[in-house]
Design a protein around this motif. Structure first.
Motif, PDB file in Angstrom:
ATOM      1  N   MET A  80      -0.068  38.233  83.306  1.00 24.42           N
ATOM      2  CA  MET A  80      -0.031  36.787  83.492  1.00 24.42           C
ATOM      3  C   MET A  80       0.197  36.092  82.151  1.00 24.42           C
ATOM      4  O   MET A  80      -0.321  36.510  81.127  1.00 24.42           O
ATOM      5  CB  MET A  80      -1.321  36.290  84.126  1.00 24.42           C
ATOM      6  CG  MET A  80      -1.577  36.806  85.530  1.00 24.42           C
ATOM      7  SD  MET A  80      -0.349  36.196  86.713  1.00 24.42           S
ATOM      8  CE  MET A  80      -0.729  34.436  86.725  1.00 24.42           C
ATOM      9  N   VAL A  81       0.989  35.020  82.183  1.00 26.55           N
ATOM     10  CA  VAL A  81       1.236  34.203  81.000  1.00 26.55           C
ATOM     11  C   VAL A  81       0.736  32.794  81.273  1.00 26.55           C
ATOM     12  O   VAL A  81       1.043  32.212  82.322  1.00 26.55           O
ATOM     13  CB  VAL A  81       2.735  34.166  80.634  1.00 26.55           C
ATOM     14  CG1 VAL A  81       2.978  33.223  79.452  1.00 26.55           C
ATOM     15  CG2 VAL A  81       3.244  35.565  80.295  1.00 26.55           C
ATOM     16  N   TYR A  82      -0.062  32.264  80.363  1.00 30.01           N
ATOM     17  CA  TYR A  82      -0.604  30.916  80.505  1.00 30.01           C
ATOM     18  C   TYR A  82      -0.102  30.069  79.338  1.00 30.01           C
ATOM     19  O   TYR A  82      -0.313  30.421  78.174  1.00 30.01           O
ATOM     20  CB  TYR A  82      -2.136  30.946  80.514  1.00 30.01           C
ATOM     21  CG  TYR A  82      -2.697  31.737  81.674  1.00 30.01           C
ATOM     22  CD1 TYR A  82      -2.847  31.167  82.933  1.00 30.01           C
ATOM     23  CD2 TYR A  82      -3.055  33.074  81.504  1.00 30.01           C
ATOM     24  CE1 TYR A  82      -3.346  31.899  84.000  1.00 30.01           C
ATOM     25  CE2 TYR A  82      -3.561  33.813  82.563  1.00 30.01           C
ATOM     26  CZ  TYR A  82      -3.695  33.221  83.807  1.00 30.01           C
ATOM     27  OH  TYR A  82      -4.182  33.951  84.863  1.00 30.01           O
ATOM     28  N   GLU A  83       0.565  28.970  79.658  1.00 29.31           N
ATOM     29  CA  GLU A  83       1.140  28.108  78.636  1.00 29.31           C
ATOM     30  C   GLU A  83       0.172  26.994  78.253  1.00 29.31           C
ATOM     31  O   GLU A  83      -0.718  26.632  79.021  1.00 29.31           O
ATOM     32  CB  GLU A  83       2.460  27.522  79.127  1.00 29.31           C
ATOM     33  CG  GLU A  83       3.523  28.582  79.437  1.00 29.31           C
ATOM     34  CD  GLU A  83       4.832  27.977  79.903  1.00 29.31           C
ATOM     35  OE1 GLU A  83       4.853  26.752  80.172  1.00 29.31           O
ATOM     36  OE2 GLU A  83       5.831  28.713  79.995  1.00 29.31           O
ATOM     37  N   HIS A  84       0.383  26.468  77.053  1.00 29.30           N
ATOM     38  CA  HIS A  84      -0.362  25.302  76.558  1.00 29.30           C
ATOM     39  C   HIS A  84      -1.880  25.537  76.544  1.00 29.30           C
ATOM     40  O   HIS A  84      -2.651  24.628  76.866  1.00 29.30           O
ATOM     41  CB  HIS A  84      -0.035  24.060  77.392  1.00 29.30           C
ATOM     42  CG  HIS A  84       1.439  23.783  77.491  1.00 29.30           C
ATOM     43  ND1 HIS A  84       2.221  23.482  76.396  1.00 29.30           N
ATOM     44  CD2 HIS A  84       2.268  23.789  78.570  1.00 29.30           C
ATOM     45  CE1 HIS A  84       3.471  23.306  76.785  1.00 29.30           C
ATOM     46  NE2 HIS A  84       3.529  23.487  78.096  1.00 29.30           N
ATOM     47  N   CYS A  85      -2.282  26.744  76.186  1.00 29.67           N
ATOM     48  CA  CYS A  85      -3.713  26.994  76.011  1.00 29.67           C
ATOM     49  C   CYS A  85      -4.162  26.361  74.690  1.00 29.67           C
ATOM     50  O   CYS A  85      -3.394  26.311  73.727  1.00 29.67           O
ATOM     51  CB  CYS A  85      -3.986  28.499  75.984  1.00 29.67           C
ATOM     52  SG  CYS A  85      -3.530  29.350  77.515  1.00 29.67           S
ATOM     53  N   GLN A  86      -5.398  25.903  74.654  1.00 28.56           N
ATOM     54  CA  GLN A  86      -5.891  25.214  73.468  1.00 28.56           C
ATOM     55  C   GLN A  86      -7.202  25.826  72.982  1.00 28.56           C
ATOM     56  O   GLN A  86      -8.073  26.161  73.785  1.00 28.56           O
ATOM     57  CB  GLN A  86      -6.105  23.726  73.755  1.00 28.56           C
ATOM     58  CG  GLN A  86      -4.816  22.966  74.039  1.00 28.56           C
ATOM     59  CD  GLN A  86      -5.058  21.490  74.291  1.00 28.56           C
ATOM     60  OE1 GLN A  86      -6.163  21.077  74.624  1.00 28.56           O
ATOM     61  NE2 GLN A  86      -4.020  20.683  74.123  1.00 28.56           N
TER      62      GLN A  86
END
Length: 254
Positions: free
Chosen positions: A184-190
């Motif tokens: 899984m790829v998760y974008e815009h993690c902070q």
């Protein structure tokens, strides 16, 4: 003097790389493992094709074999005993030590359940800067904000960061939280880096497995890499790791 904790994660190598860290002399192997015993260094025992892990201790080591403390959960012990490939990861003089067993047997050592196994014919002892990862403190641990649904930024999960490096992060997921799956790829993690700034990046989950600590508590750990981090992200990570290394060095002197 306090020493830096080294994350007990499995390292993968090509055959050429493995040869650079290989220890095959039986006397040297015994010496390394006996030091691990004397210092009561934590040991990660990976089983179930590396998808499950328990924390344990090596109780004794010699030419005739090795004894390892059993897990607190009898079910884990049954699965471990049936496993055909078990990977042990521990530390020795601030270097990571890794070896494999193909056959373990549950028995009794000093009146307590323990696994017996043959002395490994080889082990890897790794010590180079590429493996440095900053272990975050339990108190005020870093948090990673993940938005699992693209386009719906209001849906977010806060996940604890176990360790962080320039290459990626290890995240600990509670049972009631998001279930991170490999691939899984998760974008815009902070991630808010204290005294440094807010990091925003995409992460890809590379592996995930359950951890059972010495008290029998089960959590899910996910190893993630930063996906094509830009220059700003890399700079923030470098500054944060350097900042924390300096702080740890000062604390060691105090």
């Amino acid at each position: 003097m306090r020493t830096k904790e080294i994350p007990l994660k499995i390292e993968l190598f090509s055959n050429d790389e493995e040869n650079d860290y290989l220890v095959s002399n039986p006397k040297e192997i015994v010496s390394i493992l006996q030091t691990v015993v004397e210092r009561k260094s934590r040991v990660a025992l990976y089983y179930n094709e590396g998808n499950s892990m328990v924390l344990t201790l090596i109780l004794a080591a010699g030419e005739n074999g090795v004894w390892v403390d059993a897990a607190s959960n009898p079910l884990d012990n049954r699965h471990i005993e049936r496993s055909k490939r078990i990977i042990f990861v521990t530390t020795h003089n601030q270097a990571k030590v890794q070896f494999i067993a193909t056959d373990v047997m549950l028995g009794i050592y000093e009146d307590a359940p323990a696994f017996s196994l043959a002395l490994p014919s080889k082990l890897l002892r790794l010590q180079r800067r590429d493996y440095y990862r900053l272990v975050t403190p339990d108190i005020d641990a870093l948090k990673c904000i993940i938005r699992p649904v693209p386009g719906q930024t209001h849906i977010q999960h806060e996940v604890t960061v176990m360790d962080i490096s320039i290459g990626g992060v290890a995240l600990v997921c509670e049972a009631s939280g998001i279930e991170l799956q490999p691939g899984m790829v998760y974008e815009h993690c902070q991630i808010e880096l204290p005294e440094i700034g807010k990091l925003e990046a995409s992460i890809e989950v590379k592996n995930a497995f359950e951890i059972t600590d010495r008290n029998g508590r089960v959590k899910r750990r996910a190893g993630c890499v930063f996906v094509k981090p830009d220059g700003k992200t890399t700079m923030l990570l470098q500054r944060y790791v350097a900042h924390m290394q300096q702080r740890q060095a000062r604390n060691t002197k105090d």
